[in-house]
Design a protein around this motif. Structure first.
Motif, short mmCIF file in Angstrom:
data_model
loop_
_atom_site.label_atom_id
_atom_site.label_comp_id
_atom_site.label_asym_id
_atom_site.label_seq_id
_atom_site.Cartn_x
_atom_site.Cartn_y
_atom_site.Cartn_z
N UNK A 13 0.85 -1.20 0.00
CA UNK A 13 0.00 0.00 0.00
C UNK A 13 0.88 1.24 0.00
N UNK A 14 0.32 2.32 -0.53
CA UNK A 14 0.97 3.63 -0.49
C UNK A 14 0.21 4.54 0.45
N UNK A 15 0.94 5.30 1.25
CA UNK A 15 0.32 6.16 2.26
C UNK A 15 -0.57 7.22 1.61
N UNK A 45 -2.27 16.03 14.05
CA UNK A 45 -3.00 15.17 14.98
C UNK A 45 -2.55 13.71 14.87
N UNK A 46 -2.74 12.97 15.95
CA UNK A 46 -2.55 11.53 15.90
C UNK A 46 -3.55 10.93 14.92
N UNK A 47 -3.06 10.06 14.03
CA UNK A 47 -3.91 9.53 12.96
C UNK A 47 -3.61 8.06 12.74
N UNK A 48 -4.65 7.30 12.39
CA UNK A 48 -4.49 5.88 12.07
C UNK A 48 -4.93 5.65 10.62
N UNK A 49 -4.19 4.73 9.97
CA UNK A 49 -4.49 4.35 8.59
C UNK A 49 -4.60 2.83 8.52
N UNK A 50 -5.62 2.33 7.85
CA UNK A 50 -5.85 0.91 7.64
C UNK A 50 -5.51 0.61 6.18
N UNK A 51 -4.28 0.20 5.87
CA UNK A 51 -3.82 0.10 4.48
C UNK A 51 -4.67 -0.78 3.58
N UNK A 52 -5.19 -1.90 4.08
CA UNK A 52 -5.92 -2.82 3.21
C UNK A 52 -7.21 -2.21 2.67
N UNK A 66 1.37 -1.12 13.36
CA UNK A 66 0.69 -1.61 14.56
C UNK A 66 -0.25 -2.75 14.21
N UNK A 67 0.26 -3.98 14.20
CA UNK A 67 -0.65 -5.12 13.99
C UNK A 67 -1.66 -5.20 15.12
N UNK A 68 -2.91 -5.49 14.76
CA UNK A 68 -3.98 -5.60 15.75
C UNK A 68 -4.90 -6.74 15.31
N UNK A 69 -4.68 -7.92 15.90
CA UNK A 69 -5.46 -9.08 15.47
C UNK A 69 -5.13 -9.41 14.03
N UNK A 70 -6.18 -9.53 13.21
CA UNK A 70 -5.98 -9.84 11.79
C UNK A 70 -5.75 -8.59 10.95
N UNK A 71 -5.77 -7.43 11.58
CA UNK A 71 -5.63 -6.17 10.82
C UNK A 71 -4.24 -5.59 11.02
#
Length: 548
Positions: A157-159, A184-191, A169-174
């Motif tokens: 993936x590209x940001x 700001x603090x930000x989260x990205x889900x590449x899939x 940050x792996x989290x379970x299957x994600x």
């Protein structure tokens, strides 16, 4: 077998004990300190990182049942580098060695019954983060803003545009990527592509989680004007957060001496009157000044006290470059930036210019105290928690805890005369010792030290408090209050004791500011100002805790 780890005295000398089943219950088979505060089950044994006498994480160890002693899997002899376990599964782990210029990675592999092996990872670029996800080594290439798989060597993936990636940050299957966007603090889900990006509220933080029933990504979000709330993340949509209505959120900039624009997040209570102000500052180690909802901050806002967060250089609000702009020979910028922010805030028609307190902890205490000594009449109060007050003495003593790794942040005055001169000029201790008795109109001060502080020098804090009292024009016995509390740098002996100490400091702030006793009613909506040159950051500190 199982391991128990704890820091009973609060001095960060974490102690670990390993027990195995025995005929009469359990048997202690290994006991050591200090270690890093995380122990992992790995293969047929236990994996952890040992610290040296200066609390530097320097050795990776593994123990398995039947062993007479733990096995050293990796040793980092360079005193300026620190070991860290970035990612651990049942039989794979990522070991990182971090220094001032780069990070090196190794894969630790170990099936049941086998001794773990270590293999170096080589990367096409030096600035990467590595994690294990679904038994695959994943690499975050920060400069090129891509995520790729080590084994397949192809881009996953590209940001998204405007997103500065920091960590995997792996989290379970994600697989999540943490980073910054618009401060700001930000989260990205590449899939899920470039639209799967969610930002924390201004001055807030988020923790990701997955609903086990629906497998839906959720966030526990919070900020000074958002009580903790669990919200569902939907691709392409902002998080549906409910504010407290205590204050409007204003995004300002202050121009520092070298022309740099320093972001400020200001929470302004409702009302036509001017407001007293509490200013928070940190600006070190690339740490962003932000945090969750805090009842003490909420109470200040409810009483009509404005709250400002100065995102000075040295912090991480605008990415790694923001941190690098105030380290080593550029450390003076933290003080210049804070003074520029205070000057900007004092000039606002909504702020009562002669009712301002600056509060800071640890490394931020050095910046706050130095700024106060340069412009003492700008403040009515100075609140310091476990402050780093005598940098020159600490950094010239190799035996000081964390001194070896702090040289990357402040520079090494032992071998660099220019760094030594700079720290001498910036040092609050050096400055306060030069002042004659009753020579400056210094503001009232509340200065807290911890009995078993492993990072800040308590003797230096005590001497600074005495010199501060002596140099102050005021002879009132309560002009300078020094508190010595149980516990260590990061926490007190108990939640109750910490809460009591925070309550005392809060009452002192209300008194210094002359804050009203009658609470304001929350407004129905939170009004935003249009940002100037900064796009909507936010940061806060929870209560008045010590920080690393």
């Amino acid at each position: 077998m199982f391991a128990v780890i704890g820091d009973i005295d609060g001095d960060e000398h974490f102690r670990m004990r390993i027990y195995i089943a025995a005929a009469n219950g359990v048997e202690l088979v290994h006991d050591e300190a200090p270690v890093s505060p995380r122990v992992r089950a790995f293969g047929s044994g236990i994996l952890w990182i040992r610290r040296d006498d200066s609390l530097r994480p320097n050795q990776l160890l593994w123990w398995r049942p039947g062993s007479s002693r733990p096995m050293v899997l990796s040793d980092e002899p360079d005193s300026t580098r620190r070991l860290e376990l970035r990612s651990v599964t049942d039989d794979m782990a990522i070991l990182a060695s971090r220094g001032s210029g780069d990070t090196r990675h190794w894969i630790i592999s170990g099936d049941d019954g086998s001794i773990p092996t270590r293999h170096p990872l080589t990367h096409r670029v030096s600035d990467v983060d590595v994690a294990i996800w679904k038994q695959t080594v994943i690499v975050l290439d920060r400069p090129n803003r891509i995520v790729w798989g080590e084994s397949q060597d192809h881009v996953l993936a590209e940001a998204p545009p405007g997103f500065s990636a920091e960590h995997l940050q792996p989290s379970g299957d994600a697989l999540l990527v943490t980073g910054r966007a618009n401060g700001r603090q930000t989260f990205w889900l590449p899939v899920h592509g470039p639209q799967a990006v969610w930002a924390a509220p201004p001055a807030g933080t988020m923790l990701p989680a997955f609903d086990s029933a629906t497998e839906q990504l959720m966030f526990l979000a919070s900020s000074p004007v958002h009580q903790p709330q669990m919200v569902t993340a939907k691709v392409g949509k902002k998080l549906p957060l409910e504010p407290t209505g205590r204050a409007s959120t204003l995004c300002l900039d202050a121009e520092s001496e070298d022309g740099a624009m320093i972001p400020i997040t200001l929470f302004l209570p409702p009302g036509e009157q001017t407001h007293p102000l509490v200013v928070h500052v940190y600006g070190a180690y690339g740490i962003s000044l932000e945090g969750p909802f805090d009842p003490f901050t909420d109470d200040l806002l409810a009483r009509g006290v404005a709250i400002a967060y100065c995102h000075i250089r040295g912090g991480g609000e605008l990415g790694p470059q923001w941190h690098r702009q105030a380290i080593g020979e550029y450390r003076y910028r933290t003080v210049d930036d804070l003074l520029a922010c205070v000057a900007r805030l004092r000039a606002l028609p909504t702020i009562t210019a002669d009712r301002i307190i600056v509060t800071a902890a640890s490394a931020g205490g050095m910046t706050a105290a130095a700024a106060c000594l340069r412009q003492p009449t700008w403040l009515r109060g100075l609140h310091l928690v476990h402050p780093f007050i005598d940098p020159l003495a600490t950094l010239t003593n190799p035996a000081s805890n964390l001194a070896s790794t702090d040289w990357a942040e402040y520079g090494d005055p032992r071998h660099n005369p220019s760094i030594r001169d700079l720290l001498q000029r910036l040092s609050p201790m050096a400055r306060i010792q030069e002042l004659p008795a009753q020579s400056l109109p210094l503001p009232r001060a509340w200065i807290r030290a911890a009995e078993r502080d492993a990072r800040a020098d308590n003797d230096a804090i005590h001497r600074f408090s005495q010199h501060y009292r002596n140099a102050s024009v005021s002879r009132h016995p309560g002009h300078v209050i020094q508190r010595i509390t149980p516990g260590g740098h990061l926490a007190g002996d108990s939640t109750e004791a910490t809460e009591d100490e925070n309550t005392l400091a809060h009452a002192w702030m209300l008194d210094v500011l002359g804050a009203p006793y009658e609470l304001n009613k929350p407004t129905e909506t939170v009004k935003r100002s249009a940002p100037t040159t900064y796009a909507a950051p936010g940061t806060t500190r929870t209560g008045y805790p010590a920080e690393p």
